[in-house]
Write an enzyme that holds these catalytic residues in place. Structure first.
Site, PDB file in Angstrom:
ATOM      1  CG  HIS A   1      -2.128  -0.848   1.046  1.00 38.04           C
ATOM      2  ND1 HIS A   1      -3.297  -0.404   0.481  1.00 38.04           N
ATOM      3  CD2 HIS A   1      -2.315  -2.143   1.338  1.00 38.04           C
ATOM      4  CE1 HIS A   1      -4.157  -1.405   0.445  1.00 38.04           C
ATOM      5  NE2 HIS A   1      -3.584  -2.472   0.968  1.00 38.04           N
TER       6      HIS A   1
ATOM      7  CE  LYS B   1      -6.262  14.150  -0.072  1.00 38.84           C
ATOM      8  NZ  LYS B   1      -6.263  12.920  -0.856  1.00 38.84           N
ATOM      9  NE  ARG B   2      -4.764  10.113   9.885  1.00 40.69           N
ATOM     10  CZ  ARG B   2      -4.503   9.156  10.783  1.00 40.69           C
ATOM     11  NH1 ARG B   2      -5.237   8.069  10.818  1.00 40.69           N
ATOM     12  NH2 ARG B   2      -3.530   9.308  11.677  1.00 40.69           N
TER      13      ARG B   2
ATOM     14  CE  LYS C   1      -2.893  10.904   2.902  1.00 38.75           C
ATOM     15  NZ  LYS C   1      -3.678  10.250   1.830  1.00 38.75           N
TER      16      LYS C   1
ATOM     17  CB  THR D   1     -10.020   5.264  -1.952  1.00 41.51           C
ATOM     18  OG1 THR D   1      -9.742   5.595  -0.587  1.00 41.51           O
ATOM     19  CG2 THR D   1      -9.255   4.023  -2.350  1.00 41.51           C
TER      20      THR D   1
ATOM     21  CE  LYS E   1     -13.855   7.001   0.160  1.00 39.89           C
ATOM     22  NZ  LYS E   1     -13.176   7.346   1.427  1.00 39.89           N
TER      23      LYS E   1
HETATM   24  C1  PLP Z   1     -11.878   7.566   1.664  1.00 40.71           C
HETATM   25  C2  PLP Z   1     -11.396   7.901   3.012  1.00 40.71           C
HETATM   26  C3  PLP Z   1     -10.020   8.066   3.253  1.00 40.71           C
HETATM   27  C4  PLP Z   1      -8.986   7.971   2.157  1.00 40.71           C
HETATM   28  O1  PLP Z   1      -8.791   9.229   1.572  1.00 40.71           O
HETATM   29  P1  PLP Z   1      -7.544   9.570   0.639  1.00 40.71           P
HETATM   30  O2  PLP Z   1      -7.869  10.905   0.083  1.00 40.71           O
HETATM   31  O3  PLP Z   1      -7.508   8.519  -0.427  1.00 40.71           O
HETATM   32  O4  PLP Z   1      -6.331   9.573   1.498  1.00 40.71           O
HETATM   33  C5  PLP Z   1      -9.611   8.374   4.531  1.00 40.71           C
HETATM   34  N1  PLP Z   1     -10.498   8.516   5.543  1.00 40.71           N
HETATM   35  C6  PLP Z   1     -11.823   8.384   5.343  1.00 40.71           C
HETATM   36  C7  PLP Z   1     -12.754   8.580   6.487  1.00 40.71           C
HETATM   37  C8  PLP Z   1     -12.318   8.063   4.081  1.00 40.71           C
HETATM   38  O5  PLP Z   1     -13.647   7.907   3.901  1.00 40.71           O
END
Ligand code: PLP
Length: 836
Positions: free
Chosen positions: A377, A568-569, A574, A676, A680
């Site tokens: 990952h 995101k985190r 990032k 991911t 979304k």
């Molecule tokens: C989808 C999701 C992530 C992943 O987000 P990235 O932008 O791909 O890092 C992290 N936390 C939550 C709560 C999510 O729904």
């Protein structure tokens, strides 16, 4: 154990066969009233949303339970179908209620029943805690995989840990992150089923001892261990309206009955009870580090606990049906390892097969190396797990012996392939030499697996060229790509009812299980009436998001402005910093009157920092300070707003993604394995501004360059740039960037908190900044200007939005799961169950 088999009774065969439960509003109302009054024991005084929620959840649960049983029977048929097991330390499930309603197909009757009872679904749904048993992308991916497998009728069982405390809750105090424990089980959960009858025993510590087996071969015993029990709790995973309910089995630690018997006998009652706590500690808390190893003893205990309990559970089921004949085990079973966290399972399966079932090394290895498959990952070196050999020896002596033996045999293979290449043997060894010896978990996974995959095309290529190059040369056929996805059931159908209805009215409901059907929307992008409806739905979703932001941040977002979102985190790679620098630039432009043709913009940033990640915490503080200066400046007004949303989580994302116009996916190229969140947003009609990183590349391929705002260095250019990177030269050569940096350095955003952002300024201006933020800043500012211009043309923007949703078909986990299945798992999709 206190679970007793029946001995005197002889249960009638019809005992467990019941007539199907009604799926109409009337049956639902009857059961709801039964649960509320009889099971929960409440009366007319109990006007509490929580009990109403619980009564509804119990009503739905019964309907899951009956489908669950039928699914298990189907998987048991003909001596058992081939199965896959998804081993993951994290499952970020979020809430279960509305997902259960959608997948059971009871949205309409439940809404009708609640309406008649005078209840609001939304109010009841708010009572459910998120099951936050994961950090971010990796854990949410596991949850989406489970949904898609059930929908595709694939016999896949998830194995994970039932942490008593999930991902911490984040509060913001004076702009800083404060962590609060998430005791999500305090009020119980109705969405799982304890299965004490399948409890497993896990060994820790002790010593190993060789002995001569009856056949004259050497055998090994693992003695004087301190054992812990693993108690399974099963979570039902409903497929989409197909009668299938798969299982996610989560393990919880419990002390053995005879724990520290000696302490009891010596009168140390309290010490003995203390050691019971030690045992139960194992599953107490989720480690809140995303993409970084933690190296703590308790974490290694958790990993072994998961791997051992799950493998013993599978072997137990095998032996019950097939006895001690393992000749077909590899033909019937397959384990997918979600990152290196469960890879100790490679050695553990060898141990179980040899020490507990008497197999010889070669036979055990022939099985193990055929049934394991490993998903990587991350390319970040700090995330690669290594465990000190001394810790392994202390905690898992027998498992360490097996890892050494695997390594010796593997290095002999390397030597045969490249005779005399000592350096290569050193590089590829499962044991890293040095100040302290370490076990390289990723290498153990590769050596023990039939398949190694990355999670987006670029990431899988970079693995082959970089991190795993030696292994790729040895076994090129093991390496493959499986681009991530998300489930459109949760991330479009359920979280965006407005768009769900418009899409279904326009192209029919097929997209819910075949996302590529969204392509049928493409011609409608040219239809002005359709665009107006699309825009109205986006606007309604922005209203919903704006009220969340007002409630949680106290900031009012104007819903006619561009909603620009990065959630995101919080991590340096990032590059939330890049986003903040552009916001400072926009602020600076307004302050100096450069506002001709201005596009009003509301910027939302959200995400948790690992509690020990200093820089990420300073970044959160910077977002909050910049936001405060902007939001409190009356001359800025509605031209620009910024907010930091506290406690980003699955349930928040279900409101955020539908209400977003612009999706920020701006990582340093080569660092985000896939992403991911990007998918979304795309599915919900947000347009992406992004680098050529992870799955962004594939998103842009699908939606076309016209519908994507691309900027920044490529992964190759990033690597080439490192040797001649001079951020100061860039700053001095660019008036806008000079002004941004000047505002930061003059403490404009920390007037009364001098020096707190110095670490950020240092890292941005260092020639060794690994994230090359300043290198990409000009291109990012220019891309944002193109965004502003596009957004001013609402017809153009709506077209881009529709095109993004319409071309998001590839990013369904249904596609991802079918690829895992056809290339790795090779499971039969089961026929539809009679009870749908
Ligand atoms: C989808 C999701 C992530 C992943 O987000 P990235 O932008 O791909 O890092 C992290 N936390 C939550 C709560 C999510 O729904």
């Amino acid at each position: 154990m206190s679970i007793k088999m029946l001995e005197k009774s002889n249960p009638a065969s019809w005992l467990t066969e019941l007539p199907p439960l009604g799926m109409d509003a009337k049956s639902i109302t009857t059961d709801f009233r039964h649960y509320f009054s009889h099971t929960l024991g409440r009366d007319r005084h109990a006007k509490y949303a929580n009990y109403m929620y619980e009564a509804l959840a119990l009503t739905l649960r019964d309907r899951l339970w009956e489908r669950w049983k039928n699914t298990r029977y189907a998987y048991e048929a003909d001596g058992g179908v081939r199965r896959a097991y998804y081993l993951s330390m994290e499952f970020l499930m979020g809430r279960a209620l509305s997902n259960a309603m959608l997948n059971l197909g009871v949205n309409e009757p439940v809404n009708k029943a609640l309406y008649e009872m005078g209840l609001s679904l939304e109010e009841l749904a708010e009572c459910e805690n998120d099951a936050g048993l994961g950090n971010g992308g990796l854990g949410r991916l596991a949850a989406c995989f489970m949904d898609s497998c059930a929908t595709l009728r694939l016999p896949v069982v998830g194995y994970g840990i039932r942490y008593a405390y999930g991902m911490f809750r984040q509060r913001i105090e004076n702009g800083y992150q404060v962590e609060e424990p998430d005791h999500w089980l305090r009020s119980g959960t109705v969405w799982d089923l304890e299965r004490s009858e399948y409890t497993q025993r896990i060994k820790f510590g002790g010593r190993t001892e060789g002995y001569l087996k009856a056949d004259g071969e050497m055998g090994w015993r693992w003695l004087d261990t301190s054992d812990v029990l693993a108690v399974p709790y099963d979570v039902p995973i409903p497929g989409y309206q197909n009668g299938t309910v798969n299982t996610l089995r989560l393990w919880s630690a419990a002390a053995t009955d005879e724990f520290d018997f000696e302490d009891f006998n010596s009168g140390s009652y309290t010490e003995a009870v203390g050691s019971k706590n030690m045992a139960e500690n194992i599953t107490m808390v989720l480690y809140p580090n995303d993409s970084t190893e933690s190296g703590k003893e308790l974490r290694l205990r958790q990993q072994y606990f998961l791997a051992s309990a799950s493998l013993q559970d599978v072997i137990r089921q095998w032996v019950r049906v097939h006895g001690e004949d393992f000749s077909h085990f590899a033909a019937k079973n397959c384990f997918q390892l979600n990152d290196t966290h469960p890879t100790i399972g490679v050695a553990e399966l060898m141990r179980i097969l040899m020490d507990e079932h008497g197999l010889k090394w070669d036979d055990a290895w022939a099985i193990t190396s055929k049934v394991m498959a490993y998903t990587n990952h991350t390319l970040l070196p700090e995330a690669l797990e290594r465990w000190p050999v001394w810790l392994f020896r202390k905690l898992l002596p027998r498992v360490l012996d097996i890892i050494y033996e695997i390594n010796a045999r593997f290095l002999a293979e390397v030597a045969r392939r490249w005779p005399g290449d000592i350096d290569r043997q050193r590089r590829m060894s499962l044991i890293e030499e040095g100040y302290e010896q370490q076990v390289r978990m990723a290498y153990l996974a590769i050596v023990g697996s039939i398949s190694v995959n990355g999670v987006a095309a670029l990431h899988s290529d970079l693995l082959k060229q970089g991190l795993f190059r030696d292994f790729y040369e040895l076994w090129p056929d093991k390496f493959n790509n499986k681009t991530n996805g998300v489930t459109q059931r949760r991330w479009l159908a359920s979280c965006n009812p407005g768009l769900n209805k418009l899409i279904t009215d326009t192209i029919g409901p097929g997209w819910v299980t075949e996302l590529s059907e969204l392509r049928k929307l493409i011609p409608h992008a040219d239809n002005a009436k359709f665009r107006t409806k699309w825009r109205q739905i986006k606007h309604d979703n922005k209203v919903r998001l704006a009220s969340l932001i007002e409630a949680d941040c106290g900031v009012v977002f104007n819903t006619d402005a561009l909603f620009d979102v990065q959630v995101k985190r919080i991590h340096e790679y990032k590059r939330q910093l890049l986003n903040i620098l552009n916001v400072i630039h926009l602020y600076d432009r307004i302050k100096r009157g450069d506002t001709a043709n201005w596009t009003p913009r509301c910027v939302l940033i959200g995400g948790k920092s690992a509690p020990g990640y200093y820089m990420a915490k300073v970044i959160i503080k910077l977002v909050n300070n910049v936001a405060k200066v902007i939001n409190e400046d009356p001359t800025i007004g509605d031209k620009l707003k910024m907010a930091f949303l506290p406690n980003y989580r699955v349930t928040a994302m279900e409101i955020i993604a539908p209400g977003t116009d612009l999706s920020e996916q701006i990582s340093t190229a080569g660092k985000e394995a896939s992403g991911t969140g990007n998918m979304k947003f795309m599915m919900n009609g947000a347009v992406t501004i992004g680098t050529l990183d992870g799955a962004n590349i594939e998103i842009r391929e699908e939606c076309g360059d016209d519908n994507f705002f691309l900027f920044g260095l490529t992964a190759q250019e990033v690597e080439a740039r490192r040797s001649n990177y001079d951020p100061w030269a860039i700053i001095h050569g660019d008036a806008d960037i000079s002004r941004i940096m000047h505002l930061l350095e003059s403490a404009h955003f920390n007037q009364f908190e001098q020096g707190i952002f110095d670490p950020i300024i240092h890292s941005l201006t260092s020639p060794n900044d690994p994230w090359l933020t300043i290198a990409d800043l000009r291109a990012y500012i220019d891309a944002q200007a193109r965004v502003d211009k596009a957004y001013r043309d609402q017809e153009l923007w709506t077209r881009m939005s529709i095109m993004n949703t319409a071309t998001s078909g590839k990013f369904s986990t249904d596609r991802t799961m079918l690829e895992y299945n056809s290339e790795i798992w090779k499971l039969k999709q089961l026929p539809e169950m009679p009870l749908t």
